[in-house]
Design a protein around this motif. Sequence first.
Motif, PDB file in Angstrom:
ATOM      1  N   GLY A  56     -16.431  14.123   1.239  1.00  0.00           N
ATOM      2  CA  GLY A  56     -15.890  15.119   2.164  1.00  0.00           C
ATOM      3  C   GLY A  56     -16.172  16.567   1.808  1.00  0.00           C
ATOM      4  N   GLU A  80     -14.448   8.356   7.374  1.00  0.00           N
ATOM      5  CA  GLU A  80     -13.338   8.602   6.458  1.00  0.00           C
ATOM      6  C   GLU A  80     -13.924   9.203   5.185  1.00  0.00           C
ATOM      7  OE1 GLU A  80      -9.602   9.001   5.658  1.00  0.00           O
ATOM      8  OE2 GLU A  80     -10.011   7.634   7.332  1.00  0.00           O
ATOM      9  N   GLN A  83     -12.591  10.764  -0.562  1.00  0.00           N
ATOM     10  CA  GLN A  83     -11.478  11.307  -1.330  1.00  0.00           C
ATOM     11  C   GLN A  83     -10.115  11.023  -0.703  1.00  0.00           C
ATOM     12  OE1 GLN A  83     -14.250  12.962  -0.379  1.00  0.00           O
ATOM     13  NE2 GLN A  83     -15.071  14.148  -2.068  1.00  0.00           N
ATOM     14  N   SER A  84     -10.070  10.548   0.538  1.00  0.00           N
ATOM     15  CA  SER A  84      -8.793  10.263   1.197  1.00  0.00           C
ATOM     16  C   SER A  84      -8.170   8.992   0.626  1.00  0.00           C
ATOM     17  CB  SER A  84      -9.009  10.099   2.706  1.00  0.00           C
ATOM     18  OG  SER A  84      -9.709   8.887   2.962  1.00  0.00           O
ATOM     19  N   GLU A  85      -6.885   8.783   0.893  1.00  0.00           N
ATOM     20  CA  GLU A  85      -6.216   7.566   0.422  1.00  0.00           C
ATOM     21  C   GLU A  85      -6.860   6.322   1.031  1.00  0.00           C
ATOM     22  OE1 GLU A  85      -3.991   7.000  -2.048  1.00  0.00           O
ATOM     23  OE2 GLU A  85      -4.430   9.115  -2.433  1.00  0.00           O
ATOM     24  N   SER A 165     -13.318  22.156   1.205  1.00  0.00           N
ATOM     25  CA  SER A 165     -12.541  21.076   1.821  1.00  0.00           C
ATOM     26  C   SER A 165     -13.433  20.328   2.809  1.00  0.00           C
ATOM     27  CB  SER A 165     -11.317  21.629   2.549  1.00  0.00           C
ATOM     28  OG  SER A 165     -11.731  22.500   3.579  1.00  0.00           O
ATOM     29  N   CYS A 166     -12.968  19.181   3.237  1.00  0.00           N
ATOM     30  CA  CYS A 166     -13.702  18.364   4.196  1.00  0.00           C
ATOM     31  C   CYS A 166     -13.690  19.052   5.555  1.00  0.00           C
ATOM     32  CB  CYS A 166     -13.072  16.980   4.291  1.00  0.00           C
ATOM     33  SG  CYS A 166     -13.931  15.882   5.408  1.00  0.00           S
TER      34      CYS A 166
END
Length: 168
Positions: A56, A80, A83-85, A165-166
Motif C-alpha cells: 500500500g 487489499e 499491510q491491512s488486517e 500512506s496507501c
Amino acid sequence: MAILAPASFGRLTVPSRAQVRVRVSASANPRTSVDWVKETSSLFEQDKRPIMLFDGVCNLCNGGVKFVRDHDHNRSIRFEALQSEAGKKLLMRSGRAPDDISSVVLVEKDRSYVKSEAVLKIMKYIDLPFPQLAFFLQFAPLFVRDFLYENVANNRYALFGRSDSCEI
C-alpha cells in the motif's frame, strides 16, 4: 509441511497453499494453529471475486492497482493492501508471513498466487489484450519470470519511490 509422494505416480505433489496451516504469531499461544482458509472464508462468502494484495505504500504497486482498475471493466478483482488486517490474514492463508510485503499476491477462494504467477493470473482477469499476453508469457520458465519480478520488486522503492500512506 510435508511433501507427499504417492506411490502410484512417482511424482511429488505439494498440498495447495489453501491447505496450509500457519502458526499464530509469537504473542499468541505457540501451540495454537489457525486454519487461515476457514478464518478468511467470510471474505469470499458474498463476493467470490479474487483479491489482489499489494504493498500500500509502494508507488509502483499503487500504479499497478490503478492500471488493473482501469483495465478491469467487469470489476473482476478486489484490492487489499498487504499491510491491512485483512491483507495480513490473507497472506497467512497463502502460506506467507503476515509482514511479508515482498510480492503482489492474488487470492482466489481456493488458491493463491505470488510473484510472476500472480501477475499472469491478474492479466487473465482484465480486458484484452492482457489475457492473450499472459497466455504467451506463461511459457517463459517460472525461474526466469520470478528472477525478473524479484529484481524489480527488490528495487521498487529506489526506482519508483514510496508514499506515506496507501492511496487506494
